[in-house]
Design a protein around this motif. Structure first.
Motif, PDB file in Angstrom:
ATOM      1  N   ASP A 110       0.823  -1.211   0.000  1.00  0.00           N
ATOM      2  CA  ASP A 110       0.000   0.000   0.000  1.00  0.00           C
ATOM      3  C   ASP A 110       0.857   1.261   0.000  1.00  0.00           C
ATOM      4  N   LYS A 143       0.878   4.100  -2.887  1.00  0.00           N
ATOM      5  CA  LYS A 143       0.549   5.481  -2.525  1.00  0.00           C
ATOM      6  C   LYS A 143       1.649   6.453  -2.944  1.00  0.00           C
ATOM      7  N   SER A 201       1.821   6.652  -7.373  1.00  0.00           N
ATOM      8  CA  SER A 201       0.475   6.454  -7.921  1.00  0.00           C
ATOM      9  C   SER A 201       0.444   6.507  -9.453  1.00  0.00           C
TER      10      SER A 201
END
Length: 132
Positions: free
Chosen positions: A33, A37, A40
């Motif tokens: 994750d 993030k 992106s």
């Protein structure tokens, strides 16, 4: 009485196994994750090498839209204590022009899988852009 102690020990060990597995799974998910993030606009490639007797490897690789590898992390080990470590030797190389010397390491299979994954993602994106 000895059977009860043994049964209790087995239940305790199973509970410990479940707890540590969940914790390691959460660590993996958190790492993925964070990579997504932070990058992106890029492409994420994940590669895994499977083995019964050698240490397994997981590679997380991020390439920018131009195909340049921005970040690569490798986790190698057999236990839940394995952690991701940055593999900077492959960073800043284009996905299609990586020197063979950089790939000839113990996690070569996982590296190649993540590279192939990114190449397929780039190809899919180009194909979908041509259709529109």
């Amino acid at each position: 009485m000895a059977e009860l102690r043994l049964a209790l020990l087995v239940v305790l060990l199973l509970a410990l196994n479940v707890f540590t597995s969940l914790r390691h799974s959460n660590y993996y998910k958190k790492t993925v994750d964070n990579l997504v993030k932070e990058n992106s606009q890029g492409f994420l490639g994940i590669g895994m090498s499977q083995s019964r007797f050698k240490a397994r490897s997981i590679v997380l690789m991020v390439a920018n839209p131009n195909g340049v590898i921005e970040e690569c992390q490798v986790m190698t080990g057999l236990t839940i204590f394995a952690k991701f470590k940055r593999y900077s030797a492959i960073e800043k190389h284009r996905i299609d022009t990586i020197p063979e010397a950089v790939l000839k390491v113990k996690h070569e299979e996982a590296l190649k899988q993540s590279i192939d994954f990114i190449k397929n993602e780039i190809k899919t994106k180009k194909t979908s852009e041509e259709r529109t």
